[in-house]
Design an enzyme around this catalytic site. Structure first.
Site, PDB file in Angstrom:
ATOM      1  N   PHE A  23      34.011  47.278  53.588  1.00 54.98           N
ATOM      2  CA  PHE A  23      32.660  46.879  54.465  1.00 54.98           C
ATOM      3  C   PHE A  23      31.395  46.844  55.092  1.00 54.98           C
ATOM      4  O   PHE A  23      30.997  47.642  53.850  1.00 54.98           O
ATOM      5  CB  PHE A  23      32.530  48.568  55.607  1.00 54.98           C
ATOM      6  CG  PHE A  23      32.144  49.021  57.251  1.00 54.98           C
ATOM      7  CD1 PHE A  23      33.682  48.407  57.805  1.00 54.98           C
ATOM      8  CD2 PHE A  23      31.734  49.616  57.166  1.00 54.98           C
ATOM      9  CE1 PHE A  23      33.224  48.361  59.023  1.00 54.98           C
ATOM     10  CE2 PHE A  23      30.984  49.390  58.731  1.00 54.98           C
ATOM     11  CZ  PHE A  23      32.078  49.290  59.478  1.00 54.98           C
ATOM     12  N   ALA A  85      27.003  50.002  51.927  1.00 54.77           N
ATOM     13  CA  ALA A  85      25.746  50.018  52.412  1.00 54.77           C
ATOM     14  C   ALA A  85      26.122  50.555  54.183  1.00 54.77           C
ATOM     15  O   ALA A  85      27.604  50.368  54.298  1.00 54.77           O
ATOM     16  CB  ALA A  85      25.714  48.181  52.697  1.00 54.77           C
ATOM     17  N   GLN A  90      24.944  54.297  67.007  1.00 62.99           N
ATOM     18  CA  GLN A  90      24.801  54.864  67.651  1.00 62.99           C
ATOM     19  C   GLN A  90      25.721  56.336  68.141  1.00 62.99           C
ATOM     20  O   GLN A  90      25.452  57.538  68.851  1.00 62.99           O
ATOM     21  CB  GLN A  90      25.229  54.397  69.233  1.00 62.99           C
ATOM     22  CG  GLN A  90      24.825  53.025  69.536  1.00 62.99           C
ATOM     23  CD  GLN A  90      22.798  53.199  68.930  1.00 62.99           C
ATOM     24  OE1 GLN A  90      22.157  54.259  70.285  1.00 62.99           O
ATOM     25  NE2 GLN A  90      22.498  51.975  68.682  1.00 62.99           N
ATOM     26  N   HIS A  93      28.379  59.252  62.539  1.00 59.04           N
ATOM     27  CA  HIS A  93      29.133  59.128  61.744  1.00 59.04           C
ATOM     28  C   HIS A  93      28.302  58.954  60.651  1.00 59.04           C
ATOM     29  O   HIS A  93      28.664  59.033  59.308  1.00 59.04           O
ATOM     30  CB  HIS A  93      29.763  57.829  62.863  1.00 59.04           C
ATOM     31  CG  HIS A  93      30.938  57.083  61.140  1.00 59.04           C
ATOM     32  ND1 HIS A  93      30.358  56.041  60.235  1.00 59.04           N
ATOM     33  CD2 HIS A  93      32.531  57.793  61.009  1.00 59.04           C
ATOM     34  CE1 HIS A  93      31.935  56.292  59.653  1.00 59.04           C
ATOM     35  NE2 HIS A  93      32.475  57.329  60.234  1.00 59.04           N
ATOM     36  N   ARG A 132      16.660  44.438  51.780  1.00 61.95           N
ATOM     37  CA  ARG A 132      17.443  45.429  50.208  1.00 61.95           C
ATOM     38  C   ARG A 132      18.001  45.071  49.664  1.00 61.95           C
ATOM     39  O   ARG A 132      18.404  44.801  48.211  1.00 61.95           O
ATOM     40  CB  ARG A 132      17.991  46.735  51.135  1.00 61.95           C
ATOM     41  CG  ARG A 132      16.427  47.885  51.212  1.00 61.95           C
ATOM     42  CD  ARG A 132      16.581  48.781  51.538  1.00 61.95           C
ATOM     43  NE  ARG A 132      15.419  49.996  51.754  1.00 61.95           N
ATOM     44  CZ  ARG A 132      14.584  49.558  53.084  1.00 61.95           C
ATOM     45  NH1 ARG A 132      15.117  48.578  54.131  1.00 61.95           N
ATOM     46  NH2 ARG A 132      13.835  50.393  53.531  1.00 61.95           N
TER      47      ARG A 132
END
Length: 166
Positions: A23, A85, A90, A93, A132
Site C-alpha cells: 500500500f 508508508a 480524514q 484509521h 522523505r
C-alpha cells in the site's frame, strides 16, 4: 570499561530481510531503492537471486509486524528492515495503523533479539512522504544503515557473551 558500537565493515557478510508494505507503493518503492543503494554501497549483494537479501511484500503496513516477527524468529537474518508508508487521511484509521505497526515492529525485535528496523513513514501528507522517500533525501538509506550498524553491534554483544561463559 569497554565501549561497544556497531560498525559498517562487516555488512558484506550479513543476511538481511526487507519487509515492504505494498500500500502506497509509490513511496515504499522509493524507500526500497534507497535501502538497496545503501546496502550495495556497503558490499551487500541485493540481488533477489542472491544469498544476502530476501524481500517480503505484504499488503500494507498493518501486516508488517507479523511477517517481521516470523522472520526474526527464524534467526536466519542479522537484521530485518521494515518499509512502509502511512499517510494521514480524514479518518482516525491513520492513528490506529501507525500505532499498531510501530508497537508491532518494536515488539518483534524485543521478543527475538534480532534488530528489526522501523522504516515506516508516518506523514500528514503525500508530499511529506515524497520528501522523505527521495525528493529531498531518501530515508530508505538511513534504515539500511541502521540495520547494518545494529547487526554489527548485536554480533559483538553475542560474541562477548560467549567469551564470558568460557
Amino acid at each position: 570499561m569497554a565501549i561497544f558500537e556497531g560498525t559498517f565493515t562487516q555488512a558484506a557478510s550479513g543476511r538481511f530481510a526487507i519487509v515492504i508494505g505494498r500500500f502506497n507503493d509509490l513511496i515504499t518503492g522509493k524507500l526500497l531503492e534507497g535501502c538497496q543503494d545503501c546496502l550495495k554501497r556497503h558490499g551487500v549483494d541485493t540481488n533477489p537471486d542472491g544469498s544476502q537479501v530476501d524481500y517480503f511484500w505484504v499488503p500494507g503496513c498493518f501486516e508488517i509486524p507479523l511477517v517481521a516477527r516470523q522472520l526474526a524468529l527464524s534467526h536466519h537474518y542479522d537484521a530485518i528492515i521494515c518499509l512502509g508508508a502511512v499517510i494521514k487521511g480524514q479518518t482516525p484509521h491513520f492513528d490506529y495503523v501507525a500505532s499498531e505497526v510501530s508497537k508491532g515492529v518494536a515488539s518483534a525485535g524485543m521478543e527475538t533479539g534480532v534488530p528489526v528496523i522501523f522504516g515506516v513513514l508516518t506523514t500528514d501528507t503525500m508530499q511529506q512522504a515524497f520528501e522523505r522517500a527521495g525528493i529531498k533525501s531518501n530515508l530508505g538509506w538511513n534504515y539500511a544503515l541502521s540495520a547494518i550498524e545494529m547487526a554489527s553491534l548485536m554480533a559483538q554483544i553475542k560474541g562477548r557473551g560467549s567469551e564470558n561463559r568460557g
